[in-house]
Scaffold this motif. Structure first.
Motif, short mmCIF file in Angstrom:
data_model
loop_
_atom_site.label_atom_id
_atom_site.label_comp_id
_atom_site.label_asym_id
_atom_site.label_seq_id
_atom_site.Cartn_x
_atom_site.Cartn_y
_atom_site.Cartn_z
N SER A 1 3.98 4.22 -3.66
CA SER A 1 3.14 4.30 -2.47
C SER A 1 1.70 4.08 -2.93
O SER A 1 1.42 4.11 -4.14
CB SER A 1 3.30 5.65 -1.78
N ALA A 2 0.79 3.85 -1.98
CA ALA A 2 -0.57 3.54 -2.40
C ALA A 2 -1.58 3.91 -1.32
O ALA A 2 -1.26 3.87 -0.11
CB ALA A 2 -0.72 2.06 -2.74
N TRP A 3 -2.76 4.28 -1.77
CA TRP A 3 -3.95 4.40 -0.91
C TRP A 3 -5.02 3.54 -1.56
O TRP A 3 -5.53 3.86 -2.62
CB TRP A 3 -4.39 5.86 -0.81
N ALA B 1 -4.08 -4.41 -3.17
CA ALA B 1 -2.85 -3.79 -2.67
C ALA B 1 -2.06 -4.76 -1.80
O ALA B 1 -0.82 -4.81 -1.87
CB ALA B 1 -3.18 -2.52 -1.89
N ALA B 2 -2.77 -5.51 -0.96
CA ALA B 2 -2.08 -6.47 -0.10
C ALA B 2 -1.45 -7.59 -0.92
O ALA B 2 -0.35 -8.06 -0.61
CB ALA B 2 -3.05 -7.04 0.93
N ARG B 3 -2.14 -8.01 -1.98
CA ARG B 3 -1.57 -9.02 -2.88
C ARG B 3 -0.30 -8.47 -3.56
O ARG B 3 0.69 -9.17 -3.68
CB ARG B 3 -2.60 -9.42 -3.94
N TYR B 4 -0.37 -7.21 -4.01
CA TYR B 4 0.81 -6.60 -4.63
C TYR B 4 1.97 -6.55 -3.63
O TYR B 4 3.12 -6.87 -3.97
CB TYR B 4 0.48 -5.21 -5.15
N ARG C 1 5.13 3.50 0.91
CA ARG C 1 4.19 3.73 2.01
C ARG C 1 2.82 3.26 1.56
O ARG C 1 2.29 3.77 0.57
CB ARG C 1 4.19 5.20 2.42
N TRP C 2 2.25 2.32 2.28
CA TRP C 2 1.10 1.54 1.82
C TRP C 2 -0.06 1.72 2.79
O TRP C 2 0.04 1.35 3.96
CB TRP C 2 1.51 0.07 1.76
N VAL C 3 -1.18 2.28 2.32
CA VAL C 3 -2.35 2.52 3.17
C VAL C 3 -3.50 1.63 2.70
O VAL C 3 -3.89 1.66 1.53
CB VAL C 3 -2.79 4.00 3.12
N LEU C 4 -4.05 0.84 3.63
CA LEU C 4 -5.19 -0.03 3.36
C LEU C 4 -6.38 0.52 4.13
O LEU C 4 -6.41 0.49 5.37
CB LEU C 4 -4.89 -1.46 3.79
N ILE D 1 3.08 -0.77 6.18
CA ILE D 1 1.65 -0.76 5.88
C ILE D 1 0.90 -0.12 7.04
O ILE D 1 1.13 -0.46 8.21
CB ILE D 1 1.12 -2.19 5.65
N LEU D 2 0.00 0.80 6.72
CA LEU D 2 -0.90 1.40 7.71
C LEU D 2 -2.33 1.07 7.31
O LEU D 2 -2.77 1.39 6.21
CB LEU D 2 -0.72 2.92 7.78
N MET D 3 -3.05 0.42 8.21
CA MET D 3 -4.46 0.10 7.98
C MET D 3 -5.33 1.10 8.74
O MET D 3 -4.96 1.57 9.81
CB MET D 3 -4.78 -1.32 8.46
N ILE D 4 -6.49 1.39 8.17
CA ILE D 4 -7.47 2.23 8.86
C ILE D 4 -8.86 1.65 8.60
O ILE D 4 -9.18 1.23 7.48
CB ILE D 4 -7.37 3.71 8.42
#
Length: 533
Positions: A239-241, A250-253, A263-266, A461-464
């Motif tokens: 997972s990532a923040w 992160a998006a490239r990965y 669970r991926w947070v951008l 992916i969750l963007m904020i």
């Protein structure tokens, strides 16, 4: 559901960090700064860059051998939180030559203290290019661990060229390593002749002294290094923040290793269009400043500021007029400051404003600087980021990544025309965001072609994004959202500044945004549609 751990042999890490090339150095150095040209410029990271001497990977008692990370004490300069441990990870300088020269990456972990709640590893990915993941974990790890309730081991690393990882150098002259000179602020009349000379000089120095290590500073290599880190951690998925420039990493990965993402947070994304990577990010700062400045103008015109002598004008409109007029006056007649040899010029004043817009907490310092400049008897006190030259290693990584990632326009007349137009359209940034950089003269051009992000992959992916971000405008975040399609949901937060999630342990952030991200990380629940907080 607990993410299954796998035991994987990492042959690439079986040897120590040794280079066959003299250009690869593992000597300790000062922690690298956030990017001067791209978009991560948090005040905490700036302080880390300017003031913290970070030991190299050898400063930690752990290292990666035979595919296992051996955790030990962190260097004192990291200022680790309780429980934070450090290690070194050996990776190839050139991933196409895995048996060739090697470099080391500084890695850090804050293990979950609740094994029964643990579901996997969450990677904290810093901004920049040039920010330290190890430092960010020290700054945010305790708050993140509390928010997620022990659901993750928290892990971060210093990208190649940064902090405790192996450095690159360009051998730049001191006068070319000040933020206000490394960033291409045009002359007081809008001319760019001095910027062209400096950009060419920096590019020549990097070509002469940078060697393979400098050419290895790319987003693509950071993604490859992340995958080797996943293997070393023994995790099937991560997972990532990710924050700021880290969202692009992160998006490239997630594009290249979609099956390895949980669970991926951008947090605070820029436009990922390959035609706008790096060059477009810098240009977007002009719009970002315009979006954000009304927040400062409202603050600096509020009656509550009067008692501190920081009420610059009676209305927000008058604050804007005052700031623009003062910048123009400083263009014509710079003021001596408390730092010998570092006058407060119009460019330095505009740069101080650009930094201050990143956080409400920095408003007071900029208003004080303006008040000192308005006082004929005052002695302006420059903020730390404008009070000295950046270390050569910091300048090298901030220039190297963006110039290696993509080919920049090379026409000097085109830059001159762009600056003239942008100074009229966006006077707060004076043409700097579209001005020439060393990338216009970069030897060899881009190392690899940039990739186009797509909507192919799991919807995890969750963007904020803040509505008024001075560095990654909301409109740019929408372009990332468009590229990811149904893979993502976006939370738009009605506040200003750069960085959203856990922006302040003191409660100055946005509770709705924090709750939404935390819920996703802990339970996997994500809004069914894009929402606004």
């Amino acid at each position: 559901m607990t993410t299954r751990r796998v035991r994987t042999s990492l042959a690439a890490s079986a040897s120590p960090s040794v280079s066959a090339s003299p250009s690869v150095s593992a000597t300790p150095s000062v922690s690298a700064s956030p990017s001067v040209f791209a978009f991560s410029l948090s005040l905490a990271a700036l302080a880390s860059a300017a003031l913290v001497a970070s030991a190299g990977p050898a400063g930690a008692t752990g290292n990666a051998t035979g595919g296992r990370l051996q955790w030990g004490e962190c260097p004192a300069a990291v200022k680790p939180v309780e429980g934070q441990r450090c290690a070194g990870l050996s990776v190839p300088l050139d991933h196409a030559d895995p048996n060739g020269p090697r470099i080391e990456l500084a890695v850090s972990r804050l293990a979950s203290t609740r094994p029964e709640a643990r579901r996997g590893t969450l990677l904290v990915i810093p901004g920049g290019p040039g920010s330290s993941g190890v430092q960010r974990l020290a700054q945010k790890g305790a708050a993140l661990a509390k928010e997620t309730g022990g659901a993750y081991d928290l892990v971060a690393f210093d990208p190649r060229g940064v902090g405790g990882s192996t450095k690159a150098r360009c051998g730049l002259a001191e006068q070319d390593r000040w933020m206000v000179t490394l960033r291409s602020w045009p002359g007081d009349d809008g001319s760019i002749g001095a910027n062209v000379e400096r950009a060419r000089r920096i590019a020549d120095a990097c070509a002469r002294d940078g060697g393979p290590m400098l050419r290895g500073l790319t987003t693509a290599n950071q993604v490859r290094d992340m995958e080797l880190l996943r293997l070393a951690l023994g995790e099937e998925k991560l997972s990532a923040w990710a924050t700021s420039y880290g969202t692009y990493v992160a998006a490239r990965y997630a594009q290249e290793h979609s099956g390895r993402t949980d669970r991926w947070v951008l947090d605070s994304s820029a436009d990922p269009d390959p035609r706008r990577v790096a060059y477009g990010w810098l240009a977007d700062m002009a719009k970002g400043a315009e979006d954000r400045f009304p927040d400062f103008a409202a603050w600096a015109s509020h009656p509550d500021r009067a008692a501190e002598g920081l009420r610059l004008a009676d209305t927000p409109e008058a604050v804007r007029a005052l700031v623009l007029d003062l910048a123009a006056r400083l263009d014509r007649a710079p003021r001596a400051t408390a730092v010998p040899g570092a006058p407060l010029t119009g460019a330095a004043f505009r740069q101080a404003l650009q930094v201050a817009l990143y956080s409400d907490g920095a408003f007071r310092g900029f208003a004080r600087l303006a008040a000192q400049a308005l006082d004929p008897r005052g002695v302006p006190v420059l903020p730390p980021e404008l009070s000295g030259a950046m270390p050569d290693e910091a300048a090298a990584v901030t220039v190297g990544v963006i110039c290696n990632d993509v080919d920049w326009p090379r026409s000097v007349p085109a830059y001159s025309r762009a600056v003239a137009a942008d100074r009229v359209r966006h006077p707060l940034t004076g043409g700097m965001p579209v001005n020439i950089t060393p990338c216009a003269f970069w030897k060899g051009g881009a190392v690899e072609k940039p990739v186009r992000l797509t909507d192919e992959g799991p919807s995890n992916i969750l963007m904020i994004q803040n509505l008024r971000d001075p560095s990654t405008p909301h409109s740019s975040g929408l372009q990332m959202r468009k590229a990811l399609g149904d893979r993502a949901r976006m939370v738009s937060v009605d506040r200003g500044g750069h960085g959203v999630y856990l922006v302040s342990a003191g409660g100055a952030g946005n509770a709705c945004g924090d709750r939404t991200v935390t819920r996703f990380l802990v339970t996997g629940e994500r809004p069914a549609t894009d929402i606004r907080c």
